[in-house]
Design an enzyme around this catalytic site. Structure first.
Site, PDB file in Angstrom:
ATOM      1  N   ARG A 271     -10.912 -23.348  17.624  1.00  0.00           N
ATOM      2  CA  ARG A 271     -11.596 -23.041  18.880  1.00  0.00           C
ATOM      3  C   ARG A 271     -13.056 -23.491  18.883  1.00  0.00           C
ATOM      4  O   ARG A 271     -13.601 -23.872  19.916  1.00  0.00           O
ATOM      5  CB  ARG A 271     -11.503 -21.543  19.137  1.00  0.00           C
ATOM      6  CG  ARG A 271     -12.025 -21.108  20.483  1.00  0.00           C
ATOM      7  CD  ARG A 271     -11.741 -19.643  20.714  1.00  0.00           C
ATOM      8  NE  ARG A 271     -12.160 -19.216  22.035  1.00  0.00           N
ATOM      9  CZ  ARG A 271     -11.999 -17.979  22.504  1.00  0.00           C
ATOM     10  NH1 ARG A 271     -11.415 -17.057  21.745  1.00  0.00           N
ATOM     11  NH2 ARG A 271     -12.407 -17.668  23.713  1.00  0.00           N
TER      12      ARG A 271
ATOM     13  N   ARG B   8      -3.435   4.163  -3.951  1.00  0.00           N
ATOM     14  CA  ARG B   8      -3.400   4.876  -5.231  1.00  0.00           C
ATOM     15  C   ARG B   8      -4.524   5.897  -5.325  1.00  0.00           C
ATOM     16  O   ARG B   8      -4.303   7.033  -5.777  1.00  0.00           O
ATOM     17  CB  ARG B   8      -3.487   3.874  -6.380  1.00  0.00           C
ATOM     18  CG  ARG B   8      -2.198   3.111  -6.589  1.00  0.00           C
ATOM     19  CD  ARG B   8      -2.333   2.039  -7.646  1.00  0.00           C
ATOM     20  NE  ARG B   8      -1.055   1.382  -7.904  1.00  0.00           N
ATOM     21  CZ  ARG B   8      -0.923   0.232  -8.544  1.00  0.00           C
ATOM     22  NH1 ARG B   8      -2.012  -0.394  -9.010  1.00  0.00           N
ATOM     23  NH2 ARG B   8       0.273  -0.308  -8.730  1.00  0.00           N
TER      24      ARG B   8
ATOM     25  N   GLY C 212       0.805  -1.214   0.000  1.00  0.00           N
ATOM     26  CA  GLY C 212       0.000   0.000   0.000  1.00  0.00           C
ATOM     27  C   GLY C 212       0.834   1.257   0.000  1.00  0.00           C
ATOM     28  O   GLY C 212       0.564   2.208  -0.745  1.00  0.00           O
TER      29      GLY C 212
ATOM     30  N   HIS D 144     -18.163 -25.338 -21.837  1.00  0.00           N
ATOM     31  CA  HIS D 144     -18.280 -26.739 -21.410  1.00  0.00           C
ATOM     32  C   HIS D 144     -17.117 -27.558 -21.951  1.00  0.00           C
ATOM     33  O   HIS D 144     -16.700 -27.357 -23.096  1.00  0.00           O
ATOM     34  CB  HIS D 144     -19.603 -27.319 -21.929  1.00  0.00           C
ATOM     35  CG  HIS D 144     -19.831 -28.735 -21.541  1.00  0.00           C
ATOM     36  ND1 HIS D 144     -20.212 -29.104 -20.271  1.00  0.00           N
ATOM     37  CD2 HIS D 144     -19.698 -29.891 -22.253  1.00  0.00           C
ATOM     38  CE1 HIS D 144     -20.336 -30.415 -20.211  1.00  0.00           C
ATOM     39  NE2 HIS D 144     -20.030 -30.915 -21.405  1.00  0.00           N
TER      40      HIS D 144
ATOM     41  N   ARG E 145     -15.229 -19.198   9.909  1.00  0.00           N
ATOM     42  CA  ARG E 145     -16.596 -18.937  10.368  1.00  0.00           C
ATOM     43  C   ARG E 145     -17.138 -17.584   9.906  1.00  0.00           C
ATOM     44  O   ARG E 145     -18.347 -17.359   9.933  1.00  0.00           O
ATOM     45  CB  ARG E 145     -16.656 -19.033  11.894  1.00  0.00           C
ATOM     46  CG  ARG E 145     -16.440 -20.450  12.400  1.00  0.00           C
ATOM     47  CD  ARG E 145     -16.246 -20.547  13.903  1.00  0.00           C
ATOM     48  NE  ARG E 145     -17.419 -20.087  14.628  1.00  0.00           N
ATOM     49  CZ  ARG E 145     -17.451 -19.002  15.395  1.00  0.00           C
ATOM     50  NH1 ARG E 145     -16.363 -18.247  15.529  1.00  0.00           N
ATOM     51  NH2 ARG E 145     -18.545 -18.671  16.042  1.00  0.00           N
TER      52      ARG E 145
ATOM     53  N   LEU F  75      -7.801  -7.076   5.258  1.00  0.00           N
ATOM     54  CA  LEU F  75      -6.355  -7.259   5.283  1.00  0.00           C
ATOM     55  C   LEU F  75      -5.898  -7.992   4.026  1.00  0.00           C
ATOM     56  O   LEU F  75      -5.461  -9.137   4.058  1.00  0.00           O
ATOM     57  CB  LEU F  75      -5.946  -8.026   6.543  1.00  0.00           C
ATOM     58  CG  LEU F  75      -6.515  -7.515   7.867  1.00  0.00           C
ATOM     59  CD1 LEU F  75      -5.877  -8.245   9.039  1.00  0.00           C
ATOM     60  CD2 LEU F  75      -6.323  -6.014   8.013  1.00  0.00           C
TER      61      LEU F  75
END
EC number: 1.8.1.7
Length: 473
Positions: free
Chosen positions: A213, A336, A31, A456, A219, A326
């Site tokens: 966990r 940018r 970044g 296909h 999740r 993230l």
């Protein structure tokens, strides 16, 4: 006159002992570099500060080396299935050192390309660790710098839990420092980083245990994706050992260097490597942000508005240290757009954090863009949401003993059935998703999907041939 002003400004900078830039970027990750180089295209002076290797998390300990290792683990799967396609091939030996050497050399080349890019763009590269001083300047190795606008893009680091013996493990960044394939590995975490690392190690031959966990991985993703990957990990044919509803309580290191992992559901012994992959924390503490009035949340993430402005005038932030998506492409896009807004007069240019596609390099792959089923129901109401689902056997495994499922889901809303979410599980998900992300961004409807003639045989054709919409349960 312009030259006189430039000389006067430089003289004042020298006399004050502070070097000034139009744009000062703290952080040489994806970044920060993207924003710095784009700003230079608009003719402003730019300085970039970085204490580590250029490229940040993605290039050095993230998506790039991770993808190399994922590709490596794919070859083990190909070899597994070669006999079913008529090839007389067996996996006799895997040499971790070979791929590590090649991978590290590749990363080093990328580091060099980033530095060459900064030099070619005339961005001043300042090596060192940055911190804000009481007077609002930025200090690096005793020198002082100031930006008319300052961007913070320092990224994050892996989280280590407060558990007795946790120091005997390594973090997810340390995975890339391993010199050999561990004989037995425990990976702790249920997010995409944990899932990806565990999948690589298991497929390359490490006796790998993934501790989560709760009862499912991923999740926060669409329920279908979470359910499918968890179910696949539970299959006897999957080399990974999944431990659900399990938390580590203590780590003990023996005289032989091997670890004993005590958990809420049992004990795992003779572990060579323990990897913590339970999340990431922002690298903001050392910046002394309180000195310049930059506010953070309780986790240390910098609070920004929709234009990446922080609470301090002239100080902005993009990337992982803001806690928003993230992902490397997100940081690059935000950086940018920010440069366009600051230096090219595009006052309303900003990144819209919607319909951002992402892929999990798990085994099998996952691709997702847009709203999950739960998010769509919450936003539009259950009556407005229609789901289209498909589950099938990819043709790649039609003639192999080993079988893998694929599953797909379209999340549609309203009478016109606008497609607001596409979720794909199975081989090829990574490459097929980008085009469908464009369709979702453009506001395509289910009817427009249906009007598209399928290619296909491919897995992707399922997304344009699904029928029989159902309502959420």
């Amino acid at each position: 006159m312009l030259r006189f002003r430039c000389i006067l400004s430089t003289s004042r900078s020298i006399m004050s002992g502070v070097k000034e830039f139009d744009y000062l970027v703290i952080g040489g990750g994806s970044g920060g570099i993207a924003s710095a180089r784009r700003a230079r295209e608009f003719g402003v002076s730019v300085g970039l500060i970085e204490s580590g290797r250029l490229g940040g998390t993605c290039v050095n300990v993230g998506c790039v080396p991770k993808k190399v290792m994922y590709n490596c683990s794919l070859h083990a799967e190909f070899i597994r299935d070669h006999a079913d396609y008529g090839f007389d091939v067996t996996l006799n030996k895997f040499d971790w050192k070979v791929i590590k050497k090649s991978r590290d050399e590749y990363i080093k080349r990328l580091n060099g390309l980033y530095e060459s890019g900064l030099k070619g763009s005339s961005v001043e590269y300042i090596r060192g660790r940055a911190t804000f001083a009481e007077d609002g300047t930025v200090e690096v190795n005793g020198a002082k710098y100031r930006g008319k606008n300052t961007l913070i893009a320092v990224g994050g680091k892996p989280t280590i839990p407060n558990i007795k013996g946790a120091e005997h493990g390594i973090d997810s960044d340390g995975f890339f420092d391993l010199e050999d394939l561990p004989s037995r590995t425990v990976v702790v975490g249920a997010g995409y980083i944990a899932v990806e690392i565990a999948g690589v190690l298991a497929n390359l031959g490490s006796d790998t245990h993934l501790l989560i966990r709760y009862d499912k991985v991923l999740r926060t993703f669409d329920k279908m994706l979470s359910d499918e990957l968890t179910a696949d990990m539970d299959e006897e044919t999957n080399p990974l050992h999944l431990h659900k509803n399990t938390q580590v309580t203590e780590v003990i290191k023996g005289d032989d260097g091997l670890l004993t992992i005590k958990t809420t559901t049992g004990v795992i012994e003779k572990v060579q490597t323990l990897i913590w992959a339970i999340g990431r924390d922002p690298l903001t503490k050392e910046l002394n942000l309180e000195r310049v009035g930059v506010k953070t949340d309780k986790s240390g993430h910098i609070i920004v508005d929709e234009y990446q402005n922080t609470s301090a005038p002239g100080i902005l932030s993009v990337g992982d240290d803001t806690g928003k998506f993230l992902l490397t492409p997100v940081a690059i896009a935000a950086g940018r757009r920010l440069s366009h807004r600051l230096f090219n007069g595009e006052t309303d240019n900003k990144l819209t954090y919607e319909n951002i596609a992402t892929v999990v390099f798990s085994h099998p792959l996952i691709g997702t863009v847009g709203l999950t089923e739960a998010e769509a129901v919450e936003k539009y109401g259950k009556d407005e949401v229609t789901l289209y689902k498909s589950r099938f056997n990819p043709m790649l495994f039609a003639v192999t003993k080993h079988k893998e499922k694929a599953a797909m889901k379209l999340v549609c809303v309203g009478k016109d059935e606008k497609v607001v979410g596409v979720h794909v599980f199975g081989v090829g998900s990574d490459e097929m998703l980008q085009g469908f992300a464009v369709a979702v961004t453009m506001g395509a409807t289910k009817k427009q999907f249906d009007q598209t003639v399928a290619i296909h045989p491919t897995s992707a054709e399922e997304l344009v041939t699904m029928r029989g919409g159902v309502k959420p349960e």
